[in-house]
Design a protein around this motif. Structure first.
Motif, PDB file in Angstrom:
ATOM      1  N   LEU A 322       0.824  -1.209   0.000  1.00 37.47           N
ATOM      2  CA  LEU A 322       0.000   0.000   0.000  1.00 37.47           C
ATOM      3  C   LEU A 322       0.856   1.255   0.000  1.00 37.47           C
ATOM      4  O   LEU A 322       0.533   2.252  -0.662  1.00 37.47           O
ATOM      5  N   ILE A 323       1.963   1.226   0.741  1.00 39.06           N
ATOM      6  CA  ILE A 323       2.862   2.387   0.755  1.00 39.06           C
ATOM      7  C   ILE A 323       3.445   2.620  -0.627  1.00 39.06           C
ATOM      8  O   ILE A 323       3.427   3.744  -1.160  1.00 39.06           O
ATOM      9  N   ASP A 324       3.961   1.561  -1.260  1.00 44.41           N
ATOM     10  CA  ASP A 324       4.597   1.702  -2.563  1.00 44.41           C
ATOM     11  C   ASP A 324       3.593   2.048  -3.654  1.00 44.41           C
ATOM     12  O   ASP A 324       3.963   2.603  -4.695  1.00 44.41           O
ATOM     13  N   ALA A 325       2.319   1.725  -3.426  1.00 45.93           N
ATOM     14  CA  ALA A 325       1.285   2.094  -4.386  1.00 45.93           C
ATOM     15  C   ALA A 325       0.954   3.581  -4.315  1.00 45.93           C
ATOM     16  O   ALA A 325       0.264   4.101  -5.195  1.00 45.93           O
ATOM     17  N   GLY A 326       1.431   4.246  -3.274  1.00 43.35           N
ATOM     18  CA  GLY A 326       1.200   5.679  -3.140  1.00 43.35           C
ATOM     19  C   GLY A 326       0.061   6.050  -2.225  1.00 43.35           C
ATOM     20  O   GLY A 326      -0.270   7.233  -2.090  1.00 43.35           O
TER      21      GLY A 326
END
Length: 446
Positions: A322-326
């Motif tokens: 979720l973090i890397d998805a923005g």
């Protein structure tokens, strides 16, 4: 990708995890992995990038917690095998009475939780909760939920937790005043979300069966004399004492051998490993267990935690996806542009990052770093109130992205729905009550 689309992907992922596990009974580890990969693909990541994101999050989480759980489980096994847990449980029941065991567990959580992280404290003290509940003939929720609540409250509100110290430094708050005000908020918050809530829910929620970890503790038969209570308590508190000693030495000696020894003792992994050694000598050998028997106990106790460790790692991988998805960046940007009181903004931003990433530490440090300049420009906002509001938001929701959610679920043998109705409710109540306390102090300081 528009911010709205990224938010929709994040929300859909969280809902999907809850429905697939709670409603359709999908295997949790595979579910978290599959949804995390789907999130990456939905925002345009290549398949290898989506897998790498999950692996990085899982690896980071397990690098922090895997050996903590292993060493903590070993320590718990020695404490139960030697009769130390039974000795402490009987003393608590004698002092508080069988019907008040929830108050005793809350106090233990508040005290032990001061120098150590939530996950360490819960791993360390869960065997004590199991034994105390059985000895008092009370439901496991009545002992375990107040313990977990006490640990979470001090994690969110009181120094010397690293995230709180980051917020203290960012807002230029006074540590002593944060400790004082945080303590004033922490006690009633822990009472309401711990013993009061546990008494309400324990009689209304049926836990079917026992978890493998609880069974491991309760099946331990001690056919030898129990150790004295002071020695049993020393064994339980040994990791806390070592970590505190490390903090003191680190503060007294900025450099040199004293500082290195402080860093050594202050490491959670090292403190727990040393505590296991202490328990083997002080409790094991002293109670008549030979080295072969102790080695067998330490080896056997690791089998039930394999699934727990994998599940916690998968939760970390899902949060990283979720973090890397923005998702975290979008939530942070939206919170900064909302026109709301800065104290409420600090709480809301930390709560949103907590929901997206699962990490209270990341939520607190992120919100503090972003809002510190605004708080300094505002001038009229109490920096101590900002620290407490940020800490309050950092534990909100108890989401499925938090590895601690799965830790509570597996240790207590709860279903997905039961974990949401207990742990997630407790965490959200802590966040709201602490925000109310921070707002009151801000009003009095204005």
């Amino acid at each position: 990708m528009t911010p709205l689309f990224i938010l929709a992907v994040g929300a859909a992922a969280i809902v999907a995890v809850i429905l697939l596990i709670a409603r359709f009974r999908f295997e949790p580890t595979l579910t978290l992995f599959g949804v995390a990969i789907a999130v990456g693909l939905a925002v345009g990541h290549a398949p290898t990038q989506a897998v790498s994101s999950f692996e990085a999050g899982a690896g980071h989480t397990l690098g922090h917690i895997a050996f903590i759980i292993a060493f903590g489980t070993m320590l718990g096994r020695m404490i139960t095998e030697s009769g130390a847990a039974q000795a402490i449980a009987r003393t608590l029941i004698r002092l508080f009475g069988p019907r008040n065991i929830h108050w005793a567990m809350m106090l233990i959580g508040l005290v032990v939780g001061l120098p150590i992280f939530f996950d360490v404290g819960f791993v360390l003290l869960a065997p004590l909760a199991f034994v105390a509940a059985r000895a008092a003939r009370q439901p496991i929720l009545l002992a375990a939920l107040p313990l977990a609540s006490g640990l979470s409250v001090v994690h969110a509100l009181l120094p010397p937790h690293p995230a709180i110290m980051v917020a203290v430094q960012a807002y230029h708050a006074r540590v002593g005043l944060v400790l004082l005000l945080g303590g004033i908020i922490a006690v009633p918050t822990a009472i309401l979300t711990g013993p009061v809530f546990a008494r309400f829910v324990a009689g209304r929620m049926k836990v079917h069966g026992v978890s493998s970890l609880e069974a491991q503790v309760l099946d331990t038969q001690v056919a030898r004399a129990e150790p004295p209570v002071w020695l049993a308590l020393l064994a339980v508190l040994m990791p806390v004492l070592l970590i505190l000693a490390g903090l003191v030495l680190g503060g007294l000696f900025p450099t040199g051998m004293g500082h290195r020894v402080g860093e050594l003792l202050g490491s959670t992994d090292i403190a727990l490993a040393l505590s296991v050694g202490f328990a083997c000598v002080a409790l094991g050998h002293a109670r008549g267990l030979n080295s072969k028997a102790m080695s067998a106990h330490l080896h056997d106790c690791l089998a039930p935690i394999a699934f727990l460790v994998l599940l916690i790692g998968a939760g970390g991988g899902f949060g990283r996806a979720l973090i890397d998805a923005g998702v975290s960046d979008v939530l942070t940007g939206l919170a900064r542009h909302w026109h709301m009181p800065i104290l409420l903004m600090a709480w809301g931003l930390a709560a949103l990052v907590r929901l997206a990433t699962g990490s209270a530490t990341v939520a607190m440090s992120t919100a503090a770093a972003l809002l510190a300049p605004m708080a300094q420009q505002a001038g009229v906002v109490s920096p101590e109130a900002m620290v407490l509001a940020t800490g309050a938001g950092s534990v909100a929701f108890g989401p499925v992205t938090d590895p601690g959610f799965w830790q509570i679920k597996e240790y207590l043998g709860l279903s997905m729905g039961q974990t949401l109705l207990t742990w997630s409710v407790i965490e959200t109540a802590i966040a709201l009550l602490a925000l109310a306390g921070a707002s009151l102090f801000q009003y009095l300081a204005a």
